[in-house]
Design a protein around this motif. Structure first.
Motif, PDB file in Angstrom:
ATOM      1  N   ILE A 127      12.186  10.600  -8.987  1.00 50.17           N
ATOM      2  CA  ILE A 127      13.023  10.127  -7.752  1.00 50.17           C
ATOM      3  C   ILE A 127      12.021   9.464  -7.175  1.00 50.17           C
ATOM      4  O   ILE A 127      12.793   8.501  -5.817  1.00 50.17           O
ATOM      5  N   GLY A 128      11.145   9.682  -7.253  1.00 52.97           N
ATOM      6  CA  GLY A 128      10.012   8.621  -6.657  1.00 52.97           C
ATOM      7  C   GLY A 128       9.842   7.675  -7.405  1.00 52.97           C
ATOM      8  O   GLY A 128       9.330   7.079  -6.170  1.00 52.97           O
ATOM      9  N   LEU A 129       9.876   7.250  -8.429  1.00 49.44           N
ATOM     10  CA  LEU A 129      10.143   5.636  -8.235  1.00 49.44           C
ATOM     11  C   LEU A 129      11.135   4.753  -8.307  1.00 49.44           C
ATOM     12  O   LEU A 129      10.942   4.178  -8.506  1.00 49.44           O
ATOM     13  N   ILE A 130      12.232   5.953  -8.014  1.00 48.58           N
ATOM     14  CA  ILE A 130      13.216   5.133  -7.263  1.00 48.58           C
ATOM     15  C   ILE A 130      13.179   4.582  -5.437  1.00 48.58           C
ATOM     16  O   ILE A 130      13.565   3.700  -5.398  1.00 48.58           O
ATOM     17  N   VAL A 131      12.433   5.779  -5.351  1.00 54.43           N
ATOM     18  CA  VAL A 131      11.905   5.177  -3.729  1.00 54.43           C
ATOM     19  C   VAL A 131      10.541   4.380  -4.101  1.00 54.43           C
ATOM     20  O   VAL A 131      11.230   2.706  -2.994  1.00 54.43           O
ATOM     21  N   ALA A 132       9.593   4.224  -5.023  1.00 56.84           N
ATOM     22  CA  ALA A 132       8.758   2.856  -5.250  1.00 56.84           C
ATOM     23  C   ALA A 132       9.062   2.332  -5.258  1.00 56.84           C
ATOM     24  O   ALA A 132       8.410   0.552  -4.947  1.00 56.84           O
ATOM     25  N   ALA A 133       9.860   1.430  -6.075  1.00 51.47           N
ATOM     26  CA  ALA A 133      10.534   0.260  -6.597  1.00 51.47           C
ATOM     27  C   ALA A 133      10.460  -0.995  -5.918  1.00 51.47           C
ATOM     28  O   ALA A 133      10.133  -1.868  -5.983  1.00 51.47           O
ATOM     29  N   SER A 177      10.180  -5.658  -1.842  1.00 56.02           N
ATOM     30  CA  SER A 177      10.360  -6.293  -0.472  1.00 56.02           C
ATOM     31  C   SER A 177       8.600  -6.603  -0.414  1.00 56.02           C
ATOM     32  O   SER A 177       8.702  -8.449  -0.212  1.00 56.02           O
ATOM     33  N   ALA A 178       7.334  -6.080  -0.938  1.00 56.60           N
ATOM     34  CA  ALA A 178       6.128  -6.167  -0.548  1.00 56.60           C
ATOM     35  C   ALA A 178       6.107  -7.492  -0.605  1.00 56.60           C
ATOM     36  O   ALA A 178       5.806  -8.755  -1.234  1.00 56.60           O
ATOM     37  N   VAL A 179       5.738  -7.121  -2.360  1.00 55.40           N
ATOM     38  CA  VAL A 179       6.578  -8.904  -3.065  1.00 55.40           C
ATOM     39  C   VAL A 179       6.817  -9.822  -2.108  1.00 55.40           C
ATOM     40  O   VAL A 179       6.567 -11.149  -2.904  1.00 55.40           O
ATOM     41  N   PHE A 180       8.522  -9.002  -2.346  1.00 50.73           N
ATOM     42  CA  PHE A 180       8.893 -10.451  -1.171  1.00 50.73           C
ATOM     43  C   PHE A 180       8.206 -11.360  -0.108  1.00 50.73           C
ATOM     44  O   PHE A 180       8.114 -12.906  -0.277  1.00 50.73           O
ATOM     45  N   LEU A 181       7.717 -10.229   0.941  1.00 48.01           N
ATOM     46  CA  LEU A 181       7.633 -10.726   1.983  1.00 48.01           C
ATOM     47  C   LEU A 181       5.865 -11.625   1.380  1.00 48.01           C
ATOM     48  O   LEU A 181       5.166 -12.818   2.382  1.00 48.01           O
ATOM     49  N   VAL A 207       1.161  -1.268  -0.706  1.00 45.80           N
ATOM     50  CA  VAL A 207       0.337  -0.165  -0.468  1.00 45.80           C
ATOM     51  C   VAL A 207       0.828   1.016   0.027  1.00 45.80           C
ATOM     52  O   VAL A 207       0.795   2.276  -0.988  1.00 45.80           O
ATOM     53  N   LEU A 208       2.047   1.549   0.758  1.00 49.30           N
ATOM     54  CA  LEU A 208       2.359   2.290   0.695  1.00 49.30           C
ATOM     55  C   LEU A 208       3.392   2.463  -0.244  1.00 49.30           C
ATOM     56  O   LEU A 208       3.791   3.642  -0.804  1.00 49.30           O
ATOM     57  N   GLY A 209       4.085   1.639  -1.053  1.00 51.42           N
ATOM     58  CA  GLY A 209       4.939   1.593  -2.412  1.00 51.42           C
ATOM     59  C   GLY A 209       3.646   2.208  -3.464  1.00 51.42           C
ATOM     60  O   GLY A 209       4.303   3.036  -4.188  1.00 51.42           O
ATOM     61  N   ALA A 210       2.767   2.050  -3.101  1.00 50.11           N
ATOM     62  CA  ALA A 210       1.619   1.872  -4.608  1.00 50.11           C
ATOM     63  C   ALA A 210       0.999   3.417  -4.741  1.00 50.11           C
ATOM     64  O   ALA A 210       1.582   4.160  -5.332  1.00 50.11           O
ATOM     65  N   ILE A 211       1.575   3.956  -3.173  1.00 49.35           N
ATOM     66  CA  ILE A 211       1.453   5.456  -2.811  1.00 49.35           C
ATOM     67  C   ILE A 211       2.080   6.218  -2.923  1.00 49.35           C
ATOM     68  O   ILE A 211       2.105   7.676  -3.335  1.00 49.35           O
ATOM     69  N   VAL A 212       2.728   6.110  -2.776  1.00 47.67           N
ATOM     70  CA  VAL A 212       4.439   6.969  -3.071  1.00 47.67           C
ATOM     71  C   VAL A 212       4.444   6.856  -4.722  1.00 47.67           C
ATOM     72  O   VAL A 212       4.616   7.814  -5.608  1.00 47.67           O
TER      73      VAL A 212
END
Length: 65
Positions: free
Chosen positions: A38-44, A49-53, A22-27
């Motif tokens: 810059i935002g996609l560098i943070v979001a990717a 990590s979310a998919v791995f978990l 959810v946080l990654g999608a918002i970012v």
């Protein structure tokens, strides 16, 4: 090892993955509006990590056992 023995770990992985997704999608959405590169560098990495978990929570064996 039974599936019940690592229920807490699975639940923890699933909830952490869901929150990160959810946080990654918002970012990602916010970054497309303001600072795309810059935002996609943070979001990717957050989404990765979310998919791995989320995948780790679905495995048959306990990942940390």
């Amino acid at each position: 090892m039974s599936a019940r023995s690592c229920l807490a770990e699975r639940l923890s992985s699933f909830s952490a993955g869901s929150i990160l997704l959810v946080l990654g999608a918002i970012v990602a959405v916010f970054s497309l509006i303001t600072l795309p590169f810059i935002g996609l560098i943070v979001a990717a990495p957050v989404i990765a990590s979310a998919v791995f978990l989320l995948v780790a929570a679905r495995r048959a064996e306990c990942p940390l056992a």
